[in-house]
Write a protein that holds these residues in place. Structure first.
Motif, PDB file in Angstrom:
ATOM      1  N   MET A 196       0.857  -1.185   0.000  1.00 53.51           N
ATOM      2  CA  MET A 196       0.000   0.000   0.000  1.00 53.51           C
ATOM      3  C   MET A 196       0.890   1.231   0.000  1.00 53.51           C
ATOM      4  N   THR A 197       0.591   2.186  -0.891  1.00 53.82           N
ATOM      5  CA  THR A 197       1.452   3.346  -1.078  1.00 53.82           C
ATOM      6  C   THR A 197       0.634   4.625  -1.049  1.00 53.82           C
ATOM      7  N   ALA A 198       1.189   5.678  -0.449  1.00 56.67           N
ATOM      8  CA  ALA A 198       0.562   6.996  -0.447  1.00 56.67           C
ATOM      9  C   ALA A 198       1.672   8.030  -0.624  1.00 56.67           C
ATOM     10  N   PHE A 199       1.290   9.262  -0.948  1.00 62.07           N
ATOM     11  CA  PHE A 199       2.264  10.313  -1.142  1.00 62.07           C
ATOM     12  C   PHE A 199       1.953  11.485  -0.221  1.00 62.07           C
ATOM     13  N   THR A 200       2.952  11.963   0.510  1.00 60.50           N
ATOM     14  CA  THR A 200       2.835  13.125   1.379  1.00 60.50           C
ATOM     15  C   THR A 200       4.078  13.978   1.192  1.00 60.50           C
TER      16      THR A 200
ATOM     17  N   ASP B 151       7.086  15.296  -0.290  1.00 55.73           N
ATOM     18  CA  ASP B 151       7.916  14.645  -1.298  1.00 55.73           C
ATOM     19  C   ASP B 151       8.137  13.173  -0.971  1.00 55.73           C
ATOM     20  N   TYR B 152       7.350  12.660  -0.028  1.00 53.63           N
ATOM     21  CA  TYR B 152       7.549  11.287   0.410  1.00 53.63           C
ATOM     22  C   TYR B 152       6.640  10.309  -0.321  1.00 53.63           C
TER      23      TYR B 152
ATOM     24  N   ASN C  30      10.134   6.884   1.270  1.00 49.83           N
ATOM     25  CA  ASN C  30      11.137   6.819   0.205  1.00 49.83           C
ATOM     26  C   ASN C  30      12.147   5.698   0.443  1.00 49.83           C
ATOM     27  N   GLY C  31      11.621   4.572   0.909  1.00 49.62           N
ATOM     28  CA  GLY C  31      12.481   3.407   1.112  1.00 49.62           C
ATOM     29  C   GLY C  31      13.239   3.409   2.421  1.00 49.62           C
ATOM     30  N   LYS C  32      13.068   4.452   3.249  1.00 52.53           N
ATOM     31  CA  LYS C  32      13.779   4.533   4.531  1.00 52.53           C
ATOM     32  C   LYS C  32      12.784   4.328   5.676  1.00 52.53           C
ATOM     33  N   ILE C  33      13.147   3.481   6.598  1.00 47.94           N
ATOM     34  CA  ILE C  33      12.262   3.164   7.720  1.00 47.94           C
ATOM     35  C   ILE C  33      12.250   4.307   8.732  1.00 47.94           C
TER      36      ILE C  33
ATOM     37  N   SER D  86       7.676  18.806  16.941  1.00 51.63           N
ATOM     38  CA  SER D  86       8.500  18.939  15.730  1.00 51.63           C
ATOM     39  C   SER D  86       7.698  18.654  14.457  1.00 51.63           C
ATOM     40  N   ILE D  87       7.653  19.668  13.567  1.00 48.03           N
ATOM     41  CA  ILE D  87       6.984  19.509  12.268  1.00 48.03           C
ATOM     42  C   ILE D  87       8.004  19.331  11.157  1.00 48.03           C
ATOM     43  N   LYS D  88       9.214  18.957  11.519  1.00 46.23           N
ATOM     44  CA  LYS D  88      10.291  18.759  10.540  1.00 46.23           C
ATOM     45  C   LYS D  88       9.858  17.750   9.474  1.00 46.23           C
ATOM     46  N   PRO D  89       9.790  18.172   8.192  1.00 47.16           N
ATOM     47  CA  PRO D  89       9.315  17.257   7.158  1.00 47.16           C
ATOM     48  C   PRO D  89      10.419  16.433   6.506  1.00 47.16           C
ATOM     49  N   THR D  90      11.675  16.868   6.655  1.00 46.09           N
ATOM     50  CA  THR D  90      12.775  16.138   6.021  1.00 46.09           C
ATOM     51  C   THR D  90      13.137  14.925   6.858  1.00 46.09           C
ATOM     52  N   TYR D  91      13.780  13.953   6.209  1.00 54.98           N
ATOM     53  CA  TYR D  91      14.092  12.697   6.883  1.00 54.98           C
ATOM     54  C   TYR D  91      15.187  12.897   7.926  1.00 54.98           C
ATOM     55  N   PRO D  92      15.070  12.333   9.119  1.00 58.45           N
ATOM     56  CA  PRO D  92      13.864  11.686   9.652  1.00 58.45           C
ATOM     57  C   PRO D  92      12.875  12.729  10.140  1.00 58.45           C
ATOM     58  N   PRO D  93      11.602  12.587   9.817  1.00 57.39           N
ATOM     59  CA  PRO D  93      10.624  13.615  10.154  1.00 57.39           C
ATOM     60  C   PRO D  93      10.393  13.719  11.655  1.00 57.39           C
TER      61      PRO D  93
END
Length: 236
Positions: free
Chosen positions: A1-5, A7-8, A65-68, A117-124
């Motif tokens: 199952m895949t979704a987009f948020t 750039d993720y 994006n493939g990262k846990i 924290s609303i940091k969207p970049t990995y790790p969010p």
């Protein structure tokens, strides 16, 4: 199952057996007691279905994006898991193994305040993860020392958290559980202070085991007194 948020690309995959989970210590000695109290009253009131899960400081996973990504809320309520409990002993992946949590609760401590924290970049950040990745309908942040409780609900139109106002009794309605959540002051397990507790739709407090036992003792004592008043000595 895949979704987009953002750039993720979000996928729901089981945590690999060899994945090393963070072994972070609990931030505050009170956190396990606060979490256990939330679960016990649900169970004793018959409001914890057999397939429900109430993880405490326990990894909830998604793959971006493939990262846990693994976040461990201090307490969460998952209405139904679709796998055996043995399959969620290390972590839990929503969508793949069961429902999205309907509420996550964080107990504030003296750390850096990552709960906001609303940091969207990995790790969010945690807030971003709960709001934009998991889309948890309710997010509560509780500061045990002061008793401050903030409850946010996901707005279906914007997909963002909106702060909720309590009712006249300072209780917050958690619609998906058909229960109110609020702060209560008192003593349990030798800890006197602020606790989070549940109330039902009629305003009845969901009791802990110690309170149920005390209530039963009082009932027995009243009955014994009534019997003695009628000239009957109660049997032990």
């Amino acid at each position: 199952m895949t979704a987009f948020t953002q750039d993720y690309q979000i996928t729901w995959e089981k945590l690999p057996d060899d994945y090393k989970l963070p072994d972070d210590p609990v931030d505050n000695i009170n956190q396990p007691a606060l979490a256990a109290a939330l679960t016990q009253s649900l169970e004793l009131a018959g409001k914890l279905p057999p397939n429900a899960l109430t993880p405490t400081n326990y990894g909830i996973c998604a793959t971006l994006n493939g990262k846990i990504v693994v976040k461990a809320p201090d307490w969460a309520y998952i209405p139904k898991i679709s796998v055996n409990r043995e399959d969620v002993t290390r972590s839990y992946t929503p969508q793949l193994q069961g429902d999205i949590p309907v509420i996550v609760i964080e107990f504030l401590s003296d750390t850096e305040g990552g709960e906001y924290s609303i940091k969207p970049t990995y790790p969010p950040g945690k807030w971003f993860f709960y709001e934009c990745v998991l889309k948890v309908p309710n997010y509560a942040i509780f500061e045990p020392d002061s008793g401050d409780l903030e409850v946010y609900c996901l707005d279906n139109n914007t997909g963002r958290y909106v702060v909720q106002n309590p009712n006249e009794n300072q209780r917050y309605w958690i619609a998906q559980m058909n229960l109110y959540l609020a702060v209560w002051q008192g003593t349990r397990e030798n800890r006197t202070g602020n606790w989070l507790r549940w109330w039902d739709e009629q305003g009845n407090l969901l009791l802990w085991g110690s309170e149920l036992a005390q209530k039963e003792r009082q009932r027995t004592e009243r009955l014994a007194a009534q019997l003695r008043a009628a000239g009957i000595e109660p049997q032990d």
